[in-house]
Design an enzyme around this catalytic site. Structure first.
Site, PDB file in Angstrom:
ATOM      1  N   SER A 191       0.854  -1.187   0.105  1.00 41.94           N
ATOM      2  CA  SER A 191       0.083  -0.156  -0.037  1.00 41.94           C
ATOM      3  C   SER A 191       0.781   1.416   0.013  1.00 41.94           C
ATOM      4  O   SER A 191       1.715   1.461  -0.867  1.00 41.94           O
ATOM      5  CB  SER A 191      -0.862  -0.055   1.235  1.00 41.94           C
ATOM      6  OG  SER A 191      -1.919   1.014   1.147  1.00 41.94           O
ATOM      7  N   ASP A 243      -8.676  -5.164  -6.129  1.00 41.91           N
ATOM      8  CA  ASP A 243      -8.310  -4.069  -5.337  1.00 41.91           C
ATOM      9  C   ASP A 243      -8.092  -2.595  -5.903  1.00 41.91           C
ATOM     10  O   ASP A 243      -7.507  -2.473  -6.888  1.00 41.91           O
ATOM     11  CB  ASP A 243      -6.747  -4.386  -4.913  1.00 41.91           C
ATOM     12  CG  ASP A 243      -6.265  -3.383  -3.753  1.00 41.91           C
ATOM     13  OD1 ASP A 243      -6.826  -2.543  -3.309  1.00 41.91           O
ATOM     14  OD2 ASP A 243      -4.848  -3.878  -3.515  1.00 41.91           O
ATOM     15  N   HIS A 288      -7.687  -5.603  -0.265  1.00 41.74           N
ATOM     16  CA  HIS A 288      -6.476  -4.886  -0.193  1.00 41.74           C
ATOM     17  C   HIS A 288      -5.543  -5.472   0.934  1.00 41.74           C
ATOM     18  O   HIS A 288      -4.370  -4.940   1.339  1.00 41.74           O
ATOM     19  CB  HIS A 288      -6.761  -3.444  -0.054  1.00 41.74           C
ATOM     20  CG  HIS A 288      -5.472  -2.619   0.249  1.00 41.74           C
ATOM     21  ND1 HIS A 288      -4.660  -2.306  -0.864  1.00 41.74           N
ATOM     22  CD2 HIS A 288      -5.180  -1.712   1.015  1.00 41.74           C
ATOM     23  CE1 HIS A 288      -3.657  -1.531  -0.740  1.00 41.74           C
ATOM     24  NE2 HIS A 288      -4.014  -1.076   0.469  1.00 41.74           N
TER      25      HIS A 288
END
Length: 528
Positions: A334, A391, A457
């Site tokens: 991320s 995602d 995610h």
């Protein structure tokens, strides 16, 4: 192999015939046997009447019929049970039908994947081929189908990121000066040499600390974001073919980091203003997202910036091991995936004779424009992006043309000049970097196909998908090794109910105290 909950109705007359034949063969043995035979025939006759073939009902009609049967409960318990079985509920409710699909072999597999120790894909000797696994050829021929050695290396680097998350969440508060923190490194062959901190350039009002003192850490500008570790085990160095230096970076975890993520305007990198990179005859200025750059470059009152810390430490380690074959691997999830690219860009030119640099990113957003992508490519920085098709974070920021459409338009020669103009002038003309490995939540037999955004995610979900990935046109591999314990613990609501029910029963049998949900924080070295 499937095990049904009820016997097929069309086979009942065969069972009846065979049963009658068996009964006739033993009817003359004794009076007691004759009595048993009569009772058996009577039950079989009643069962045939109860399970007689009925016209096939639609799901709606079947539901109505089910309600009617339930309302007319008989006082005879066995008769009621027989009627319900005769309805064949598995054909009405998918969940019941799915339960039939859990064979003994699948239950054994599920039990193995819920074991506390778990199993791991083999870590073979990489030897002279380590540069290929480190991206020297952009992982050509290793991704589809996925090479088993590369799969295990990716999972291993993902576990380094999990250690960075654990280090932060175990103690999120940060003093004015950075302190050495204990990191439960997932491989005991590695030793942490430096904790890394990131600082936000924005801040929340100080009065919030007085209103909610227990959440004061959420308003702090600096926080532990990762670490640097180096392999010191000689057998592991021999297996990998070089001494590996790892930089692991976690994803967004504080309010101020989220605030920085929202600052999505493209800006030039300080010290690189006006410098153009060229690719395919097109010159462009390198730009990156403002918020990511802020977290990377901002220093605290008594704390160096992430940029300064990581560059200083890498220079020290490269000088220390300059006589050895070494590599630098940067891994992040991320926000950490975004910062990993900024780290790779800077350290690639921070010293002469810099060793090979590779980035393994999970669920990373776009970071810069096409000029930034060209800049990393010109520095020979290798980037492997592991992307989940479901995602949404991997599709932001940016608001114009997707990479797939952009490539099609450029390959066809359509609107190339317009696209180049957008890349150089528009503040949201983002472009992904490097080579992509695409997985999909829907490929997992354990996760719900409609899993929510958080699950798609989630880092553990990524590692689960990578561990089961064979090829883009293949199902989830049947001999996947990664334990399901952590996935069930973190994404229970997104795991198919069939497996959560079975897992609860199995874990209760395996460990009545349910301690199985707490995994060891340190994995054994493959060399031990």
């Amino acid at each position: 192999m499937q095990m049904g909950l009820t016997l097929p109705i069309q086979n009942m007359n065969i069972i009846s015939t065979r049963s009658s034949r068996i009964v006739n063969n033993v009817s003359c043995s004794s009076v007691k046997t004759i009595s048993t035979t009569k009772v058996t025939r009577k039950h079989l006759s009643s069962l045939e009447k109860l399970l007689q073939i009925e016209p096939e009902l639609s799901p709606q009609e079947a539901n109505v019929e089910d309600v009617r049967v339930v309302k007319k409960k008989s006082s005879e318990e066995n008769r009621g049970r027989g009627l319900l079985e005769g309805l064949n509920l598995a054909s009405i409710w998918p969940e019941s039908r799915a339960a039939e699909e859990v064979s003994p072999r699948q239950l054994v597999r599920l039990k193995r994947m819920l074991s506390k120790t778990g199993e791991f894909s083999p870590r073979n000797n990489l030897g002279s081929k380590w540069k290929e696994y480190h991206g020297s050829n952009n992982w050509s021929g290793l991704l589809d189908p996925l090479d088993e050695n590369l799969r295990r290396e990716m999972v291993r680097y993902g576990e380094f990121i999990q250690a960075a998350y654990h280090c932060f969440h175990s103690n999120p508060s940060t003093n004015d000066a950075p302190l050495d923190r204990h990191v439960a490194v997932p491989d005991k062959a590695y030793k942490v040499t430096k904790n890394l901190y990131a600082t936000s350039s924005v801040g929340l009002p100080k009065w919030l600390d007085n209103v909610a003192p227990d959440l004061a850490w959420m308003t702090q500008r600096s926080s532990c974001v990762g670490y640097v570790a180096v392999c010191e085990d000689q057998r592991e160095i021999a297996r990998m073919g070089r001494r590996d230096i790892v930089i692991a970076l976690r994803g967004t975890s504080t309010c101020l980091e989220w605030a920085e993520n929202m600052r999505d305007m493209l800006v030039e990198i300080p010290g690189q203003e006006g410098i153009e990179s060229e690719a395919n005859g097109v010159k462009s200025v390198s730009k990156v997202e403002c918020g990511f750059l802020s977290l990377y470059k901002t220093a605290g009152p008594q704390m160096p910036s992430l940029s300064e810390s990581v560059v200083t430490e890498i220079r020290r380690l490269v000088e220390m091991y300059k006589d050895e074959s070494i590599s630098i691997t940067i891994t992040g999830h991320s926000l950490g995936a975004a910062l990993a690219l900024l780290v790779a860009d800077e350290i690639s030119s921070s010293a002469t004779n810099m060793p090979p640099i590779a980035v393994f990113s999970f669920g990373g957003p776009r970071v810069g424009n096409r000029g930034f992508a060209n800049r990393l490519d010109s520095k020979n920085v290798k980037v492997l992006r592991i992307v989940n098709s479901q995602d949404v974070i991997t599709r932001v920021p940016g608001m114009f043309v997707s990479e797939e459409l952009d490539k099609k338009l450029r390959d066809s020669g359509t609107a190339t000049k317009v696209l180049d103009m957008l890349d150089n002038t528009m503040p949201w003309a983002y472009s992904h970097v490097g080579t992509e490995l695409r997985v999909d939540t829907k490929m997992s037999p354990f996760l719900r196909p409609d899993a929510d955004v958080a699950c798609c995610h989630d880092l553990e979900a990524y590692l689960h998908l990578v561990d089961g990935f064979l090829a883009s046109n293949s199902p989830y591999r049947s001999n996947a090794k990664r334990s399901l314990v952590k996935l069930l613990d973190e994404q229970n609501a997104n795991v198919k109910k069939l497996y959560t029910n079975k897992a609860n029963a199995l874990t209760l049998n395996l460990n009545p105290q349910r301690e199985i949900l707490h995994m060891s924080s340190c994995l054994p070295s493959p060399s031990s």
